[in-house]
Design a protein around this motif. Structure first.
Motif: not given
Length: 579
Positions: A426, A429-430, A432-435, A559, A563
């Motif tokens: 999880t 994915q958030v 590294e993948g999104q930000y 989240w 961040r």
């Protein structure tokens, strides 16, 4: 035959008598609304003019100005209508004039008023008696009171007939003596002025009016019983206003009391009024309280030493035309006419009010800003980092390779399975993948065969943050605490606070004392990001402040908080200064 004739004659006589009796009822007034007999009567003496006024108050029954009507008089003694064909009788509108009234004309008279649809009647009485008094007193006299020690007036009761006759003149008598102009008495038309009234001035005064009517000179008279009151009232004294200039705001309501005091004893015959000067002419302020500018009813109150009289000027909304006008308050009395005035001018701007409004607005904006920053602190910080990246220094030259080190306890029997899934799946994915953050996860990024202690220590030196994930079972067991202590670098970071650490709590910890001492101290100091809790910012809308998440699906707010604690990736370059 003779007996039959006698019976016929008796019947005829009885019928005639009935007819005579029936005519005693005023002709055509049998269906009229009867108001009975008036209490007041008219008194006269033989040889003078007597006037009967119709006692019906017609303006209460109908509108005389818009309704056609007729007035008829009847003599109740005979039941016959009074006409001008009779000698010494004249009809004028609602009056009956008897030129030379006699004792025989004394009696009851009925006034009948007819309209197209209605009929009304009321009776009045005429009393004719001889004058036998030595003081020339008439059989009926009105009472008028005057005040001692001042100049006062007597009014002739016959003045209401002055406009109904030709060439009227009035003479005044005290007892039977004709009064001439002198230092004491000053007859003037229908008024008798008595100077410096004394108690001896009480008595019977008669005003006799001589006039011409129908070409013949007539006369009538009335007697007044004069009573002298030994009471003295001073000249009205202005209490307020005192020639004031008053500042008012446009559109605001305004009220001002005009107060007079009258000292002494007696009945104050004082009238207080407001007036205004418009285009060199004085106009009386309206007494109609529905008008924008009006004067309210006068209020009179008795005090120990006299009277206080108040009349209020009221403006429901001050307009431009009211400014710089002289509003005058005046008391009208026999002692004089004192007055005072006020002037309305536009009010100056209220500096303190404006300053207060300005400071209040600034304070409101400040409080609102503080509240917004407190509530939306995370969102605002993320928005500023996104929009104004040039304000933050880049992390490319800080010697670090990773944005965060992901640490989670690894113990036997699957007690850390949830933390491991979150850390290995999880979280990457958030973040590294999104930000685009770079994460170091032990077991994923380390080289095979390396010692765990060395890998952890080297990886921590290359990371900007430490994200420690734990659940209720993964970090509260003895095995987990041993794991934390075995991670030499991790333990040092926790204890020595050598880098920024973010605690990610994946489950609710019901027994916080079971946590490792270093983690417990850190949580008490800076708190932990709770992935198991879904917060509602506007909790008072539905009465709930938080909602627990059973499955590991953190909220968007969680989240954003992660961040917020991650390193800022700015664009401003670091400057190295060499000396």
């Amino acid at each position: 035959m003779g007996r039959s004739f006698l019976i016929f004659l008796v019947a005829v006589l009885w019928a005639v008598e009935c007819a005579v009796i029936s005519t005693k009822e005023p002709l055509g007034s049998g269906s009229c609304r009867d108001f009975g007999q008036e209490f007041e009567r008219t008194f006269s003496i033989p040889g003078e003019v007597a006037i009967l006024e119709c006692p019906l108050q017609m303006h209460y029954l109908f509108n005389p100005a818009d309704t056609a009507y007729s007035v008829t008089w009847y003599d109740e003694r005979t039941g016959s209508e009074i006409t001008e064909l009779e000698q010494s009788v004249m009809l004028k509108k609602t009056q009956v004039w008897f030129f030379n009234v006699t004792m025989q004309q004394q009696g009851k008279y009925t006034c009948v008023v007819r309209t197209v649809n209605e009929c009304y009647k009321q009776a009045t009485g005429l009393v004719v008696s001889k004058m036998t008094s030595e003081n020339c007193e008439r059989p009926q006299r009105g009472v008028q009171r005057i005040r001692a020690h001042v100049n006062d007036l007597l009014a002739c009761p016959l003045r209401r007939y002055l406009k109904s006759v030709d060439s009227p003149s009035i003479q005044w008598y005290k007892n039977c003596k004709l009064l001439q102009e002198n230092e004491k008495f000053a007859p003037h038309k229908d008024m008798l002025n008595i100077r410096k009234v004394h108690l001896d001035d009480a008595g019977f005064y008669t005003c006799k009016m001589t006039f011409r009517l129908a070409g013949v000179i007539r006369e009538m008279a009335e007697t007044i019983a004069c009573v002298v009151n030994d009471e003295y009232l001073m000249k009205p004294r202005v209490i307020e206003p005192v020639n004031e200039i008053i500042k008012v705001e446009r559109g605001s309501s305004f009220r001002k009391d005009c107060i007079f005091e009258v000292q002494g004893k007696g009945i104050p015959m004082v009238d207080v009024i407001w007036k205004v000067l418009l285009e060199s002419e004085e106009e009386l302020i309206s007494r109609n309280t529905s008008h924008r500018v009006h004067q309210e009813p006068m209020n009179e109150r008795q005090m120990e030493d006299g009277y206080r009289i108040v009349r209020t000027l009221s403006l429901s909304a001050v307009s431009e035309e009211d400014f710089y006008l002289n509003f005058t308050c005046m008391a009208s009395s026999s002692r004089g006419h004192p007055s005072a005035q006020i002037t309305l001018v536009p009010a100056d701007p209220n500096i303190f009010l404006l300053l207060g409004l300005l400071l209040g607005s600034v304070a409101l904006l400040f409080v609102t800003g503080v509240l917004l920053c407190t509530i939306f602190k995370v969102e605002l910080a993320l928005w500023v980092r996104t929009v104004f990246q040039f304000l933050y220094k880049t992390t490319d030259c800080d010697g670090k390779q990773y944005d965060a080190y992901i640490a989670y306890p690894r113990v036997l029997e699957g007690s850390s399975e949830k933390a491991e899934i979150f850390a290995m799946s999880t979280l990457p994915q958030v973040l590294e993948g999104q930000y685009g953050y770079k994460l170091f996860i032990l077991g994923r990024d380390g080289l095979p065969g390396e010692a765990v202690v060395d890998v952890v220590q080297d990886a921590l030196s290359c990371c900007r943050r430490l994200l420690l994930l734990y659940t209720a079972s993964s970090l509260c067991s003895p095995e987990a605490q041993e794991w934390a202590e075995q991670q030499t670098g991790l333990y040092r970071a926790l204890v020595e606070n050598s880098m920024r650490i973010v605690l990610l709590e994946l489950e609710e910890i019901r027994q916080p004392l079971r946590l490792p001492h270093s983690v417990r101290l850190l949580k008490d100091k800076q708190g932990a990001l709770q992935a198991w809790k879904r917060r509602k910012r506007w909790a008072f809308w539905d009465g709930k402040s938080e909602e627990r998440v059973t499955s590991l699906e953190p909220s968007a707010h969680f989240w954003r908080e992660v961040r917020y604690h991650m390193p800022v990736r700015g664009k401003a370059k670091q400057r190295n200064f060499s000396f």
